[in-house]
Design a protein around this motif. Structure first.
Motif, PDB file in Angstrom:
ATOM      1  N   ASN A   8       0.821  -1.207   0.000  1.00 11.43           N
ATOM      2  CA  ASN A   8       0.000   0.000   0.000  1.00 11.43           C
ATOM      3  C   ASN A   8       0.855   1.257   0.000  1.00 11.43           C
ATOM      4  O   ASN A   8       0.550   2.236  -0.688  1.00 11.43           O
ATOM      5  CB  ASN A   8      -0.936  -0.008   1.213  1.00 11.43           C
ATOM      6  N   ILE A   9       1.936   1.239   0.760  1.00 10.14           N
ATOM      7  CA  ILE A   9       2.845   2.391   0.790  1.00 10.14           C
ATOM      8  C   ILE A   9       3.457   2.619  -0.588  1.00 10.14           C
ATOM      9  O   ILE A   9       3.512   3.752  -1.090  1.00 10.14           O
ATOM     10  CB  ILE A   9       3.961   2.194   1.833  1.00 10.14           C
ATOM     11  N   LEU A  10       3.909   1.537  -1.213  1.00  5.75           N
ATOM     12  CA  LEU A  10       4.519   1.640  -2.542  1.00  5.75           C
ATOM     13  C   LEU A  10       3.508   2.135  -3.577  1.00  5.75           C
ATOM     14  O   LEU A  10       3.837   2.958  -4.434  1.00  5.75           O
ATOM     15  CB  LEU A  10       5.091   0.294  -2.966  1.00  5.75           C
ATOM     16  N   ALA A  11       2.287   1.628  -3.487  1.00  5.39           N
ATOM     17  CA  ALA A  11       1.247   2.050  -4.428  1.00  5.39           C
ATOM     18  C   ALA A  11       0.958   3.537  -4.276  1.00  5.39           C
ATOM     19  O   ALA A  11       0.819   4.268  -5.274  1.00  5.39           O
ATOM     20  CB  ALA A  11      -0.018   1.231  -4.210  1.00  5.39           C
ATOM     21  N   ALA A  12       0.864   4.002  -3.030  1.00  2.00           N
ATOM     22  CA  ALA A  12       0.603   5.417  -2.777  1.00  2.00           C
ATOM     23  C   ALA A  12       1.760   6.279  -3.288  1.00  2.00           C
ATOM     24  O   ALA A  12       1.549   7.347  -3.873  1.00  2.00           O
ATOM     25  CB  ALA A  12       0.387   5.652  -1.278  1.00  2.00           C
ATOM     26  N   THR A  13       2.982   5.803  -3.070  1.00  2.00           N
ATOM     27  CA  THR A  13       4.163   6.539  -3.524  1.00  2.00           C
ATOM     28  C   THR A  13       4.177   6.644  -5.044  1.00  2.00           C
ATOM     29  O   THR A  13       4.418   7.728  -5.613  1.00  2.00           O
ATOM     30  CB  THR A  13       5.444   5.835  -3.043  1.00  2.00           C
ATOM     31  N   ASN A  14       3.910   5.550  -5.721  1.00  2.00           N
ATOM     32  CA  ASN A  14       3.891   5.563  -7.185  1.00  2.00           C
ATOM     33  C   ASN A  14       2.751   6.413  -7.728  1.00  2.00           C
ATOM     34  O   ASN A  14       2.901   7.098  -8.748  1.00  2.00           O
ATOM     35  CB  ASN A  14       3.795   4.134  -7.725  1.00  2.00           C
ATOM     36  N   HIS A  15       1.613   6.381  -7.037  1.00  2.00           N
ATOM     37  CA  HIS A  15       0.484   7.217  -7.450  1.00  2.00           C
ATOM     38  C   HIS A  15       0.869   8.689  -7.364  1.00  2.00           C
ATOM     39  O   HIS A  15       0.546   9.484  -8.258  1.00  2.00           O
ATOM     40  CB  HIS A  15      -0.721   6.918  -6.564  1.00  2.00           C
ATOM     41  N   LEU A  16       1.560   9.057  -6.295  1.00  2.00           N
ATOM     42  CA  LEU A  16       1.982  10.447  -6.122  1.00  2.00           C
ATOM     43  C   LEU A  16       3.035  10.825  -7.165  1.00  2.00           C
ATOM     44  O   LEU A  16       3.023  11.926  -7.709  1.00  2.00           O
ATOM     45  CB  LEU A  16       2.531  10.636  -4.708  1.00  2.00           C
ATOM     46  N   ARG A  17       3.926   9.906  -7.455  1.00  2.00           N
ATOM     47  CA  ARG A  17       4.975  10.171  -8.442  1.00  2.00           C
ATOM     48  C   ARG A  17       4.424  10.365  -9.845  1.00  2.00           C
ATOM     49  O   ARG A  17       4.981  11.133 -10.639  1.00  2.00           O
ATOM     50  CB  ARG A  17       5.979   9.009  -8.459  1.00  2.00           C
ATOM     51  N   HIS A  18       3.335   9.664 -10.157  1.00  2.00           N
ATOM     52  CA  HIS A  18       2.820   9.693 -11.531  1.00  2.00           C
ATOM     53  C   HIS A  18       1.412  10.272 -11.654  1.00  2.00           C
ATOM     54  O   HIS A  18       0.831  10.247 -12.734  1.00  2.00           O
ATOM     55  CB  HIS A  18       2.844   8.275 -12.106  1.00  2.00           C
ATOM     56  N   GLY A  19       0.883  10.804 -10.558  1.00  2.00           N
ATOM     57  CA  GLY A  19      -0.472  11.345 -10.585  1.00  2.00           C
ATOM     58  C   GLY A  19      -0.540  12.838 -10.800  1.00  2.00           C
ATOM     59  O   GLY A  19      -1.619  13.425 -10.767  1.00  2.00           O
ATOM     60  N   SER A  20       0.622  13.452 -10.999  1.00  2.00           N
ATOM     61  CA  SER A  20       0.671  14.903 -11.177  1.00  2.00           C
ATOM     62  C   SER A  20       1.755  15.247 -12.188  1.00  2.00           C
ATOM     63  O   SER A  20       2.932  14.918 -11.984  1.00  2.00           O
ATOM     64  CB  SER A  20       0.973  15.595  -9.845  1.00  2.00           C
ATOM     65  N   GLN A  21       1.370  15.912 -13.244  1.00  2.00           N
ATOM     66  CA  GLN A  21       2.355  16.322 -14.251  1.00  2.00           C
ATOM     67  C   GLN A  21       3.373  17.276 -13.654  1.00  2.00           C
ATOM     68  O   GLN A  21       4.566  17.204 -13.951  1.00  2.00           O
ATOM     69  CB  GLN A  21       1.644  16.982 -15.437  1.00  2.00           C
ATOM     70  N   MET A  22       2.900  18.141 -12.777  1.00  2.00           N
ATOM     71  CA  MET A  22       3.782  19.112 -12.136  1.00  2.00           C
ATOM     72  C   MET A  22       4.863  18.412 -11.308  1.00  2.00           C
ATOM     73  O   MET A  22       6.050  18.710 -11.426  1.00  2.00           O
ATOM     74  CB  MET A  22       2.957  20.036 -11.242  1.00  2.00           C
ATOM     75  N   LEU A  23       4.441  17.468 -10.460  1.00  2.00           N
ATOM     76  CA  LEU A  23       5.401  16.759  -9.611  1.00  2.00           C
ATOM     77  C   LEU A  23       6.345  15.901 -10.449  1.00  2.00           C
ATOM     78  O   LEU A  23       7.545  15.824 -10.170  1.00  2.00           O
ATOM     79  CB  LEU A  23       4.659  15.898  -8.587  1.00  2.00           C
ATOM     80  N   GLU A  24       5.801  15.277 -11.472  1.00  2.00           N
ATOM     81  CA  GLU A  24       6.618  14.420 -12.330  1.00  2.00           C
ATOM     82  C   GLU A  24       7.705  15.231 -13.040  1.00  2.00           C
ATOM     83  O   GLU A  24       8.862  14.806 -13.129  1.00  2.00           O
ATOM     84  CB  GLU A  24       5.726  13.716 -13.360  1.00  2.00           C
ATOM     85  N   GLN A  25       7.347  16.420 -13.507  1.00  2.00           N
ATOM     86  CA  GLN A  25       8.324  17.275 -14.183  1.00  2.00           C
ATOM     87  C   GLN A  25       9.429  17.734 -13.227  1.00  2.00           C
ATOM     88  O   GLN A  25      10.607  17.769 -13.576  1.00  2.00           O
ATOM     89  CB  GLN A  25       7.621  18.504 -14.786  1.00  2.00           C
ATOM     90  N   LEU A  26       9.046  18.062 -12.000  1.00  2.00           N
ATOM     91  CA  LEU A  26      10.041  18.486 -11.001  1.00  2.00           C
ATOM     92  C   LEU A  26      10.995  17.349 -10.656  1.00  2.00           C
ATOM     93  O   LEU A  26      12.192  17.569 -10.436  1.00  2.00           O
ATOM     94  CB  LEU A  26       9.341  18.998  -9.749  1.00  2.00           C
ATOM     95  N   MET A  27      10.467  16.117 -10.612  1.00  2.00           N
ATOM     96  CA  MET A  27      11.330  14.963 -10.347  1.00  2.00           C
ATOM     97  C   MET A  27      12.308  14.736 -11.495  1.00  2.00           C
ATOM     98  O   MET A  27      13.484  14.446 -11.273  1.00  2.00           O
ATOM     99  CB  MET A  27      10.475  13.711 -10.103  1.00  2.00           C
ATOM    100  N   LEU A  28      11.826  14.896 -12.724  1.00  2.00           N
ATOM    101  CA  LEU A  28      12.690  14.723 -13.895  1.00  2.00           C
ATOM    102  C   LEU A  28      13.815  15.759 -13.913  1.00  2.00           C
ATOM    103  O   LEU A  28      14.924  15.476 -14.357  1.00  2.00           O
ATOM    104  CB  LEU A  28      11.860  14.827 -15.181  1.00  2.00           C
ATOM    105  N   LYS A  29      13.520  16.946 -13.396  1.00  2.00           N
ATOM    106  CA  LYS A  29      14.529  18.013 -13.327  1.00  2.00           C
ATOM    107  C   LYS A  29      15.472  17.847 -12.138  1.00  2.00           C
ATOM    108  O   LYS A  29      16.434  18.597 -11.996  1.00  2.00           O
ATOM    109  CB  LYS A  29      13.837  19.378 -13.215  1.00  2.00           C
ATOM    110  N   GLY A  30      15.160  16.885 -11.267  1.00  2.00           N
ATOM    111  CA  GLY A  30      15.983  16.687 -10.080  1.00  2.00           C
ATOM    112  C   GLY A  30      15.709  17.676  -8.973  1.00  2.00           C
ATOM    113  O   GLY A  30      16.498  17.823  -8.039  1.00  2.00           O
TER     114      GLY A  30
END
Length: 203
Positions: free
Chosen positions: A161-183
């Motif tokens: 459940n923790i992993l699923a929530a983490t992955n959902h957060l990582r890929h559930g927002s274009q804004m957050l995903e872009q910031l992660m890609l930029k480091g």
């Protein structure tokens, strides 16, 4: 502002103090300096954790006023409101680290296992909305040998459940995903042990 690695190091050091029964002077002083935070805040980490009364993030990580932006919801689930809260903190404060914090003996995960084993139509639709978010990460485990080992099933379900929530957060927002890609942002998974007080970061 700290980097994500520096923020993670600070959380780990705070958890070590918590396990040792020690409070930092800095955390204690901030309680007496609350007037300093009236005009603003600069949290160095965002914690998306469970509502369980035994897992208050500021205490578990030995941090003070203004240090953590904490979002708490039963089962540490990720729904649109949680994603929006994280986006808000990242955008407003430039916070570089998000921790999805689950914990051992999670009641919401237990309720999900119970519902899978004994389906009931008597549960509140609001409670079921939480169970339904946890169910997809737990249900596949019933197709393994874990179904014959309740203790291990619970532990594995909590971690899933923790992993699923983490992955959902990582890929559930274009804004957050872009910031992660930029480091510029890191989103990590962690589990708190009610038994030992230790937070284990694992993904």
């Amino acid at each position: 502002m700290l980097t994500a690695n520096e923020a993670l190091k600070k959380l780990k050091e705070g958890n070590e103090r918590f396990m040792s029964g020690v409070r930092s002077i800095d955390a204690l002083m901030k309680q007496m300096q609350r007037a300093d935070f009236v005009e603003g805040q600069a949290p160095f980490a965002i914690i998306l954790g469970c509502s369980d009364s035994r897992v208050p993030a500021e205490i578990v990580f030995d941090q003070g006023l203004g240090d953590l932006f904490v979002i708490r919801v039963a089962g540490n689930i990720v729904a649109p409101s949680q994603i929006g809260s994280v986006e808000f903190a990242v955008e407003q404060f430039g916070t570089p680290l998000v921790v999805v914090l689950g914990h051992s003996m999670c009641g919401a995960v237990m309720a999900t296992i119970d519902d899978l084993e004994h389906p009931s139509h008597e549960k509140s639709s609001n409670v079921l909305s939480i169970v339904d978010r946890i169910r997809p990460s737990v249900e596949p485990l019933f197709d393994t040998e874990l179904r014959n080992n309740p203790e291990q099933l619970l532990k594995s379900s909590i971690r899933a459940n923790i992993l699923a929530a983490t992955n959902h957060l990582r890929h559930g927002s274009q804004m957050l995903e872009q910031l992660m890609l930029k480091g510029e942002l890191s989103i990590v998974a962690a589990e708190y042990s009610l038994e030992s007080g230790k937070v284990e970061f694992f993904a």
